[in-house]
Design a protein around this motif. Sequence first.
Motif, short mmCIF file in Angstrom:
data_model
loop_
_atom_site.label_atom_id
_atom_site.label_comp_id
_atom_site.label_asym_id
_atom_site.label_seq_id
_atom_site.Cartn_x
_atom_site.Cartn_y
_atom_site.Cartn_z
N LEU A 180 6.55 12.21 -1.25
CA LEU A 180 7.22 10.90 -1.39
C LEU A 180 8.39 10.86 -0.43
N GLU A 181 8.53 9.76 0.27
CA GLU A 181 9.62 9.57 1.22
C GLU A 181 10.12 8.14 1.14
N LEU A 182 11.42 8.00 1.01
CA LEU A 182 12.05 6.67 0.95
C LEU A 182 12.24 6.14 2.36
N VAL A 183 11.91 4.86 2.56
CA VAL A 183 12.03 4.22 3.87
C VAL A 183 12.83 2.93 3.73
N LYS A 184 13.39 2.50 4.84
CA LYS A 184 14.13 1.24 4.87
C LYS A 184 13.17 0.09 5.15
N GLU B 237 15.23 14.58 -0.18
CA GLU B 237 16.55 14.41 0.41
C GLU B 237 17.62 14.21 -0.65
N SER B 238 17.39 13.32 -1.61
CA SER B 238 18.39 13.03 -2.65
C SER B 238 18.17 13.82 -3.93
N PHE C 182 8.93 2.96 -0.32
CA PHE C 182 8.67 4.39 -0.19
C PHE C 182 7.22 4.58 0.27
N THR C 183 6.95 5.76 0.80
CA THR C 183 5.61 6.09 1.32
C THR C 183 5.09 7.34 0.62
N LEU C 184 3.79 7.37 0.44
CA LEU C 184 3.08 8.52 -0.11
C LEU C 184 2.02 8.94 0.92
N GLY C 185 1.95 10.22 1.20
CA GLY C 185 0.97 10.63 2.21
C GLY C 185 0.90 12.13 2.37
#
Length: 420
Positions: free
Chosen positions: A108-112, A24-25, A120-123
């Motif tokens: 990789l995904e950033l989460v609140k 996203e960023s 962040f999450t890895l999956g």
Amino acid sequence: MEYLSEEHVKLLLTKEWLVKSDSESSTPYLLKYYASTVDLTCCVLITDTKNAWGEVLSSNQIARRWRDCNPQNSTSFAEEEEEEAWRIKCLEFLTSAHSIGGLAALSLELVKSNFSDFAFTLGGEKFRWRWETFHLGPRMSADVLSKHLILPLISMSHIAFSSADPLGATSEANLEKSVDKVGRTARRTLDTHVRNALSKPVLATTLRRITAMFNFVPDLPRIVADAQAPDLTPPSPPTASRARATTPPRHAAPARSSSPEWPSPVHATHTESKTEAKASSQAKPPSRMPSKPTPSAADDSVTEEEPEEDDHAVPAGKGKAVPHSRRNTNSRDGSPVRSVPSTRATPDQSPPPKAGGSRKEPSPPASSSPPPPKKAKKAQVSDSSDEDDSEQERKKRLARLKGGSTRGAKQPVKRGGRRF
């Protein structure tokens, strides 16, 4: 969940950097991972090359988070040995996922999060894992980035530019020998190693051009393979004639004249007014009207409650003063003070009259209002033999004035001038 400490950072020194970017960023993130099956702990370090975050998990926290992220692959065990064996397997799987080959297959995904600074999450399709990291602070972040990223990159650049063969074509054994040699030198004298690495014109100018390229500089600097030493002789000072010719003339401001020949307009006007006032005061004839003297400390002036009269004139050549026998009771402290005999002739005294005796003045009529002061005529003294008669005449006249007339306004005592 624990904070990443210096001990954990030391454990990460032997781990490789893993790269993952946020879709996203479009921000790249570098991370390091460490796990121990003996203590059943693991930790992670992640940075965006500006800040650093980290997290440490214990055995119970690993098991709890695994069940939370992967409920379909979680089971409960009644015995403790089975639970511990299952936790070891989960930890080994996480180690495989946080490797160069394993991380490439994950996203990789950033989460609140309400419990951490950076989550962040890895999956993938069958696996998911979440990290809740905390900021290391500016000082620790700078120290971690310097030891784990900046200095190793400088040494690697030095190896790349000093090697005769390309690093990609070099065997692993030869590359390890070169790295160990450069590392031992850098460990002994870090300042010398950094100076030798960055002082090479090719490496320095290449780094300069890469920096300009990353920051969108329009005019890119060129890469220089050889740099010549410039002439560092300081310039000699210019000669006197040349300095005088090149130096522009300084126009000094006109100084104000301090001579009294050219006074200012205000001063001149003030001086002229003072001169005119002094000339008019000298030209004015002395007035014969009695004036009230100003009391002073030297001249103890007193007042009498009677009309003013002039003292008898004293003939020239005789410095005898006319005594005053009357006492003055109007002193400052209320005590009687004897008047000081006058020895100086006042300006309004006339020259001694001709012989012929003294003239008596008629006493003023008694009235309710004080009569206007009259100018007493000068007693004519023919010679020194008539002084006693004149004194008696004056005493009688004063007694007659006191008894027959009402007292008027207080008049200052006029003292005669002192004669020498």
